[in-house]
Structure formats: structure tokens, C-alpha cells
Write a protein that holds these residues in place. Structure first.
Motif, short mmCIF file in Angstrom:
data_model
loop_
_atom_site.label_atom_id
_atom_site.label_comp_id
_atom_site.label_asym_id
_atom_site.label_seq_id
_atom_site.Cartn_x
_atom_site.Cartn_y
_atom_site.Cartn_z
N TRP A 79 68.05 -5.40 73.61
CA TRP A 79 69.18 -4.58 74.15
C TRP A 79 70.18 -5.03 75.16
O TRP A 79 71.18 -4.98 74.84
CB TRP A 79 68.47 -3.36 74.64
CG TRP A 79 69.56 -2.27 75.33
CD1 TRP A 79 70.46 -1.33 74.64
CD2 TRP A 79 70.11 -2.35 76.64
NE1 TRP A 79 71.31 -0.80 75.58
CE2 TRP A 79 71.08 -1.28 76.72
CE3 TRP A 79 69.67 -3.04 77.95
CZ2 TRP A 79 71.68 -0.95 78.15
CZ3 TRP A 79 69.86 -2.97 79.11
CH2 TRP A 79 71.07 -1.84 79.24
N THR A 139 63.81 -4.33 75.10
CA THR A 139 64.39 -4.11 76.30
C THR A 139 65.43 -5.61 76.48
O THR A 139 66.50 -5.19 76.57
CB THR A 139 63.75 -3.99 77.78
OG1 THR A 139 62.85 -3.11 77.40
CG2 THR A 139 64.43 -4.30 78.97
N LYS A 181 74.05 -5.60 74.12
CA LYS A 181 75.04 -5.07 75.05
C LYS A 181 75.90 -6.10 75.44
O LYS A 181 77.13 -5.93 75.76
CB LYS A 181 74.11 -4.38 76.21
CG LYS A 181 75.15 -3.63 77.08
CD LYS A 181 75.67 -2.06 76.51
CE LYS A 181 76.34 -1.24 77.46
NZ LYS A 181 76.93 -0.32 77.12
#
Length: 383
Positions: A324, A321, A328
Motif C-alpha cells: 500500500w 501494508t 500510494k
């Protein structure tokens, strides 16, 4: 925290100021205003971490107190982010600029006052962190709060004045992580000539790195030669954390080096703690449960590293998480040609190496909200 501990305000921020901010926010914004927040990748990341904190609380050895603290902190962070994005979305840049100026000035002056006169809460505090109490936390808050100011100010000379004002304040805390972060900001900004969009090339990159190395070398030589004079003339720099860090800089304590001291490699030091937690993660990569790392009844100290905190508490799912979110963020900064967002995420990645409470630090969460509002507003305009 200072107003509470000094007796001016009887309630802690979590029981007074923060709920008050949330209440005014709920009364101020329409349901449709929340759409800009819900589509941000940061909101999705914070929401997922809150859900993980609930799921991982079902099977853990963490005591009830620390388990609840972790869950509540996740919830406060989520709401603080949401309402901060809405604040920046619904206020003019002038208001935002004034807010960040006041934040930097108040915290900065508290550090200067604490260094030379001492802030007291009934007992003498030697850490010299101002209202932040901890010099590393104070330095972290200043560097993150200063980044929006650099973005909001258009004049490059004024940007330099703001930057060196923050640098001087962080310097007197003798926070190693704070100084490294500011030098990182300086390198990244100089490479890009202080522009808000990507503007660097191979030539400016090599030139800036060469100049920075020269500046760092000269700075160390100057500091090394005047450090003892400063200690002899200003007693505040001869005691507490500041004194220890100057001694470390000079290598005057046993087992000290320029960047690490004996405490770093001791049983409870950062290096040893990181190794111990890494071993725990390798043994159980599925996680030990919500609030496990902060539970003093189980562990001697916390991780001092957010990557390890997430990995130990929520296992590889938590790490995925976090990674990511970072990937991103870098991708969005490049796609939207937002260099300041790129700098911010670089700082965020470094902060995760040196702090176990990254997403609990209120200043950082507010700055994430500011940077996201700018990123997604520009993205909406481009579309």
C-alpha cells in the motif's frame, strides 16, 4: 557507532545522540507543527508497523531480547521520521543542503580513508565500509543521502559532479547493490534530463537506454582489464570484501560469476536464504511474530530481503501494508508531478530486495522525511 566503538563517546547512538535529537525536537516544535506529519502516508505506514510489532509480539517464539529490539527499532524509526519532517519543514533549503553535503562528505571520506588506511576499533576491519562498517550499508546510505543533493542543486553540471563523486566512492566499496542502484539513478535521471518534474518521452527513453547499455559494457571491459593491476598496486583491494568482489568480477573463484559468487548460493547465501524463508511464508502466511527473522537462536541468518522480513514477521497483513505504501507513493509522485519522489520510490523498492533492515537504516528514514516534506508542501501549495 564509530565514536562509540573507538571509545570517544561512551554511549551508543541509541542511548545518546538519538535521544538528544528527540529531546531538542520536542522542545523546538509546537503541537500544531505535527499536523503536516500526521497526514503523510509514510507516518501512517510506520505507525501501523509499530502497532503490528506490538500485536505480533503476543504470540511468537522469538526470544525476549530480539522481540524488544524490533519493537524499539520501530518506535525509534517512527520518532526519527516525525522529527526529521519537522526539521525540514522549519529550516531553510540552504541549511538542509549544508546538512546533506556534510553527511555525504563525512561518510564518503570515511570510506576512502578506510579503504587505503583502515579504520580500527582495536581490531583490523577488512570490510572497508567506513563509518558504516558494512560496505553495502555505506553504499546504501550514500546513494540515498545523495538524492536530496541532486534535488537541491539547480546546476546540471554540479549535479553530475556530485553524482560521479558518489559513484566513485560506492565503486571502491565494490558493493554490487550500490552500483546497480546508482546506475538505476543515472538511467532515470538521464531519461528525464535531470528535471524535477516528469519530462521524458519515448525518444529520450530509447536513446538513454541505448547509451546506458553502451556505457555499462565499456565500463565492465575497462574494469575487467584494470582490476588485477589495481589489486597488485593497491593492497587494500586484494583483501577483505573488496578482494573477494574483484575476484568475483574476474570469475577467478570457483563457482563465481560476474554477479553472484559461491557464498550467494551456499547454505547461508542470499539465494538459499530467500528460498527457505519463502517456503516458511507459504507454510504460514499469517506470520511468525515480531523479530522472528532477526532471532539468531531460531534462524541461521536474516532474510536479506525486506519483503520477506515483513511477510515472515507480520504475515500477509504486513506485506499489504508495505505494498500500500509503495503504490500510494508512486501515485502521489505522479499526481504531484514530482519526478524525484518517483526515483526515490524506485530505489526504495530495489532496496527492499537487497536489505532486511530498510526501515531501520537511519539515513534512509531521514531521506524519506525530506522527500515527504517536499511532496506534501508542494501539494499544500497547489491546493
Amino acid at each position: 557507532l564509530y565514536l562509540n566503538k573507538s571509545g570517544v563517546v561512551p554511549l551508543k547512538p541509541s542511548a545518546f545522540f538519538i535521544p538528544l535529537f528527540f529531546l531538542f525536537s520536542l522542545l523546538s516544535y509546537k503541537p500544531t507543527d505535527y499536523f503536516i506529519v500526521f497526514k503523510t502516508h509514510t507516518f501512517k505506514m510506520l505507525l501501523l508497523f509499530f502497532i503490528l510489532s506490538i500485536i505480533y509480539s503476543l504470540n511468537t517464539d522469538t526470544t525476549r531480547e530480539f522481540l524488544l529490539i524490533d519493537i524499539v527499532n520501530r518506535l525509534i524509526t517512527l520518532f526519527l521520521y516525525v522529527f526529521s519532517v519537522l526539521f525540514f519543514e522549519n529550516n531553510k533549503s540552504k541549511t538542509t543542503k549544508i546538512m546533506f553535503i556534510i553527511s555525504v562528505v563525512v561518510l564518503g571520506l570515511s570510506i576512502w580513508y578506510d579503504t587505503f588506511f583502515n579504520l580500527e576499533y582495536g581490531i583490523k576491519i577488512l570490510r572497508k565500509g567506513g563509518f558504516a562498517e558494512n560496505p553495502n550499508v555505506g553504499a546504501s546510505a550514500l546513494k540515498f543521502l545523495g538524492l536530496p543533493l541532486l534535488l537541491l542543486v539547480n546546476n546540471n553540471k554540479l549535479k553530475l559532479i556530485i553524482f560521479f563523486g558518489i559513484l566513485a566512492t560506492v565503486f571502491i566499496t565494490f558493493s554490487r547493490s550500490g552500483l546497480i542502484s546508482l546506475f538505476l539513478i543515472m538511467i532515470l535521471m538521464l531519461i528525464n534530463e535531470w528535471q524535477p518534474t516528469f519530462n521524458f518521452n519515448a525518444k529520450t527513453l530509447l536513446t538513454t537506454i541505448s547509451k546506458t547499455i553502451a556505457i555499462l559494457f565499456l565500463s565492465y571491459v575497462v574494469i575487467f582489464n584494470i582490476a588485477k593491476f589495481i589489486q597488485s598496486e593497491i593492497p587494500s583491494f586484494a583483501e577483505g570484501d573488496a578482494g573477494d568482489r574483484i575476484d568475483m568480477l574476474l570469475g577467478e573463484k570457483e563457482n563465481n560469476s560476474t554477479f553472484m559468487n559461491a557464498d550467494d548460493v551456499s547454505q547461508g547465501g542470499r539465494s538459499s536464504v530467500a528460498k527457505n524463508y519463502l517456503k516458511k511464508f507459504m507454510i504460514n502466511p499469517f506470520g511468525y511474530g515480531t523479530g522472528y527473522t532477526s532471532d539468531v537462536t531460531i534462524n541461521f541468518t536474516d532474510t536479506h530481503n525486506y519483503y520477506l522480513t515483513v511477510g515472515i514477521n507480520y504475515g500477509f497483513i504486513g506485506l499489504l501494508t508495505l505494498f500500500w505504501f509503495i503504490i500510494k507513493s508512486f501515485r502521489l509522485s505522479i499526481i504531484n508531478n514530482n519526478y524525484y519522489y518517483f526515483v526515490f520510490i524506485c530505489l526504495f523498492c530495489f532496496e527492499c530486495f537487497i536489505s532486511n533492515g530498510v526501515l531501520s537504516e537511519k539515513a534512509l528514514v531521514i531521506v524519506i522525511a525530506f522527500m515527504d516534506q517536499k511532496l506534501y508542501t508542494i501539494n499544500h501549495q497547489n491546493n
